[in-house]
Structures are given as C-alpha cells and as structure tokens.
Design a protein around this motif. Sequence first.
Motif, mmCIF file in Angstrom:
data_model
loop_
_atom_site.group_PDB
_atom_site.id
_atom_site.type_symbol
_atom_site.label_atom_id
_atom_site.label_comp_id
_atom_site.label_asym_id
_atom_site.label_seq_id
_atom_site.Cartn_x
_atom_site.Cartn_y
_atom_site.Cartn_z
ATOM 1 N N GLU A 1 58.965 87.463 -9.373
ATOM 2 C CA GLU A 1 59.751 86.339 -8.886
ATOM 3 C C GLU A 1 60.755 86.799 -7.839
ATOM 4 O O GLU A 1 61.575 86.035 -7.378
ATOM 5 N N SER A 2 60.754 88.076 -7.487
ATOM 6 C CA SER A 2 61.741 88.603 -6.542
ATOM 7 C C SER A 2 61.374 88.303 -5.104
ATOM 8 O O SER A 2 62.109 88.620 -4.186
ATOM 9 N N GLY A 3 60.160 87.680 -4.899
ATOM 10 C CA GLY A 3 59.751 87.339 -3.542
ATOM 11 C C GLY A 3 59.107 88.494 -2.831
ATOM 12 O O GLY A 3 58.969 88.473 -1.616
ATOM 13 N N ALA A 4 58.731 89.551 -3.529
ATOM 14 C CA ALA A 4 58.101 90.694 -2.902
ATOM 15 C C ALA A 4 56.817 90.260 -2.225
ATOM 16 O O ALA A 4 56.084 89.427 -2.724
ATOM 17 N N SER A 5 56.549 90.817 -1.096
ATOM 18 C CA SER A 5 55.397 90.430 -0.310
ATOM 19 C C SER A 5 54.119 90.961 -0.926
ATOM 20 O O SER A 5 54.042 92.143 -1.268
ATOM 21 N N PRO A 6 53.079 90.119 -1.091
ATOM 22 C CA PRO A 6 51.806 90.588 -1.619
ATOM 23 C C PRO A 6 51.205 91.693 -0.770
ATOM 24 O O PRO A 6 50.460 92.517 -1.259
ATOM 25 N N ALA A 7 51.563 91.691 0.524
ATOM 26 C CA ALA A 7 51.024 92.715 1.404
ATOM 27 C C ALA A 7 51.546 94.091 1.051
ATOM 28 O O ALA A 7 50.937 95.103 1.376
ATOM 29 N N LYS A 8 52.681 94.148 0.377
ATOM 30 C CA LYS A 8 53.283 95.425 0.026
ATOM 31 C C LYS A 8 52.971 95.818 -1.426
ATOM 32 O O LYS A 8 53.431 96.836 -1.891
ATOM 33 N N ILE A 9 52.210 94.974 -2.133
ATOM 34 C CA ILE A 9 51.933 95.236 -3.544
ATOM 35 C C ILE A 9 50.460 95.581 -3.707
ATOM 36 O O ILE A 9 49.583 94.900 -3.202
ATOM 37 N N LYS A 10 50.202 96.648 -4.398
ATOM 38 C CA LYS A 10 48.834 97.028 -4.701
ATOM 39 C C LYS A 10 48.749 97.351 -6.174
ATOM 40 O O LYS A 10 49.405 98.268 -6.651
ATOM 41 N N LYS A 11 47.963 96.568 -6.918
ATOM 42 C CA LYS A 11 47.879 96.769 -8.357
ATOM 43 C C LYS A 11 46.948 97.930 -8.673
ATOM 44 O O LYS A 11 45.764 97.879 -8.394
ATOM 45 N N LEU A 12 47.518 98.967 -9.215
ATOM 46 C CA LEU A 12 46.760 100.146 -9.577
ATOM 47 C C LEU A 12 47.101 100.563 -10.987
ATOM 48 O O LEU A 12 48.014 100.020 -11.610
ATOM 49 N N HIS A 58 49.009 104.962 -2.125
ATOM 50 C CA HIS A 58 48.854 105.831 -0.966
ATOM 51 C C HIS A 58 48.871 105.052 0.347
ATOM 52 O O HIS A 58 49.088 105.629 1.402
ATOM 53 N N GLU A 59 48.637 103.745 0.263
ATOM 54 C CA GLU A 59 48.611 102.969 1.490
ATOM 55 C C GLU A 59 48.931 101.509 1.198
ATOM 56 O O GLU A 59 48.793 101.049 0.079
ATOM 57 N N THR A 60 49.382 100.809 2.194
ATOM 58 C CA THR A 60 49.627 99.373 2.096
ATOM 59 C C THR A 60 48.848 98.673 3.188
ATOM 60 O O THR A 60 48.623 99.231 4.271
ATOM 61 N N ARG A 61 48.433 97.424 2.878
ATOM 62 C CA ARG A 61 47.673 96.677 3.872
ATOM 63 C C ARG A 61 48.623 95.855 4.727
ATOM 64 O O ARG A 61 49.578 95.279 4.234
ATOM 65 N N GLU A 62 48.343 95.799 5.978
ATOM 66 C CA GLU A 62 49.159 95.025 6.915
ATOM 67 C C GLU A 62 48.374 93.792 7.352
ATOM 68 O O GLU A 62 47.162 93.844 7.558
ATOM 69 N N TYR A 63 49.076 92.629 7.431
ATOM 70 C CA TYR A 63 48.450 91.375 7.837
ATOM 71 C C TYR A 63 49.174 90.828 9.064
ATOM 72 O O TYR A 63 50.336 91.155 9.330
ATOM 73 N N ASP A 64 48.470 89.952 9.761
ATOM 74 C CA ASP A 64 49.125 89.286 10.887
ATOM 75 C C ASP A 64 50.167 88.316 10.331
ATOM 76 O O ASP A 64 50.102 87.924 9.157
ATOM 77 N N PRO A 65 51.174 87.944 11.134
ATOM 78 C CA PRO A 65 52.295 87.122 10.646
ATOM 79 C C PRO A 65 51.854 85.827 9.955
ATOM 80 O O PRO A 65 52.428 85.449 8.933
#
Length: 287
Positions: free
Chosen positions: A3-14, A21-28
């Motif tokens: 609920e903290s508003g963290a961006s899904p693009a910065k979250i990787k469930k492992l 080791h890496e994060t995915r980047e998306y267009d705006p």
Amino acid sequence: MSESGASPAKIKKLDPTEEVHETREYDPETQKALEEIDSCQNEIDQLNEKASEEILKVEQKYNKLRKPNFENRSKIIQRIPNFWVTAFVNHPQISAILEEEEEECLHYLTKLDVEEFDDIKSGYRIKFHFDENPYFENEVLTKEFHLGSTGDPASQSTDIKWKEGHNLVERFRQRMQQGEKGGTGRKRPLELRSFFSWFSDHGDPSADEIAEVIKDDMWPNPLQYFLVPDIEVENGEGDDDEEELEDEEVDDNVVVVEEEIEEVDEEGVEEEEEEEAPGEEDGEADE
C-alpha cells in the motif's frame, strides 16, 4: 501488493533467499497504467478481506442456528440400531480403511458429533460416542484439528484405553507385519491404515482426507449413506440382468420374423413363376 505506492516496475517477486539482480524499465505511459492497476488491486484485496470477515460471521451465525437441528437428529438416530456403522460401511472412502474387527466395534457407536471452532478456519473436533463395549473403556473418543494460521497445523486425539487383548490398532499392525491385507477383503488404499490407526495418527492434519470426509460429507447428511442399498434399488440399479434377458427375447423374435418373411418371399416368387409359365406357352401357340 504494497500500500506504500511502490512501483510495480521496481518490484520483482522472487524467493526470499534470492537477490534482485535487475529491474524492468517501462515507458512512462505503461508505468502510469501499472501504478493504477496496483492501486485497483489494493482496493480489491481490501474488499476480499472484508468479504472473508463477513462470510465468517454468516457461517458462525448459521452454525448456531443448525445446532438444535443436529441435536434433534442425533436423538432420532439413536432410535435406529446400527445406524452409524451402516453409514460408515456404505461410505466408499471410510469403508476402505475399515477392518472387520473395527466394524464389529463400531456397532457400539451411538452418536457422532462434529463441532467447528468459533473461528471456523482455526479447526474443528470430531466426537465418537460409544456404549459400553468389550474393546475399550472410553465412552467418548475425540479427535481435534487445529488449522489456524499461527503455527503449523496439528491434531490431537483421546488416548484409547484398550481392554486387555482387544487393542485393534496393535492387531492391525501385527497383520500388516505378517503381510495380510485385512479380514474384509476390501480394496486397501496405498497408505495402509485402519480406522483406529487413523484416529491415533497425527501425521498431516491439513491433508487428512478421512477427517474431511466425516466433517464435510458424512456429518451433513449421513442418511444418504445409511440408505445406499435402498436408493440403488429405487434408482433401478441391479435391473441390468432383466433388461439383457428382455433384449435377448426381442432379438430371438426378430430372427423368427425375418425367417418367416424370407419363407413368404420365396413362396411368392415360386407362385409368380408358375403364373407366368402358361402365359408364355400361349404366346408361343399364337405364333
């Protein structure tokens, strides 16, 4: 989701033991849509939690409302000799673990109760009430299942006070050691066990099929299993032999009719040939 508003693009469930080791980047535009989905999902999760709480309250309410009916049903059942043992023997999953001596013992079973805990998800108990019998001293045998979210699932059961020479669990173990399959001749499950060895077993309470069958199938409506043979007769089961005999009789009649038709056809052909023969002679005479 958080609920903290963290961006899904910065979250990787492992796996917790692994590192990111890496994060995915998306267009705006995609990033904005993903954040909106995350927000919607949080609202859905909150509603699901609220729904679970409401469902729990409804279940608790109706458990209390059903209780007098179950108590009245138990009193009526006690008027029917061997009701519970008959229902158990007719149930495919329970009968599969029921030894012949255990079946004899269950003739003394007068009452069965299933009681869910106030917090339904936390567990339940099954109580078996017995008349005085030659097998054990206990009047009530209880098995409880604690399935709460705190701690691992666990179960516990009454210590059966077997009378000398009548320990059915020990007798079953001895037969298994001798390589016998049990006295009933019923098909045994892969995990060889008997009814009372199940009662004393506490291996995996969260996957106890027999307990779930008793709680969710036998307890809600035992009458259907007590009446299994009668129901099969009413539904016409067992009439296959009569139907086969009728089919055979019909087939025989068909053969006879076909033979008669063939005979009639042959006679008709012979008569036609005889009628045509004089006509041919007349024609030859005219010429």
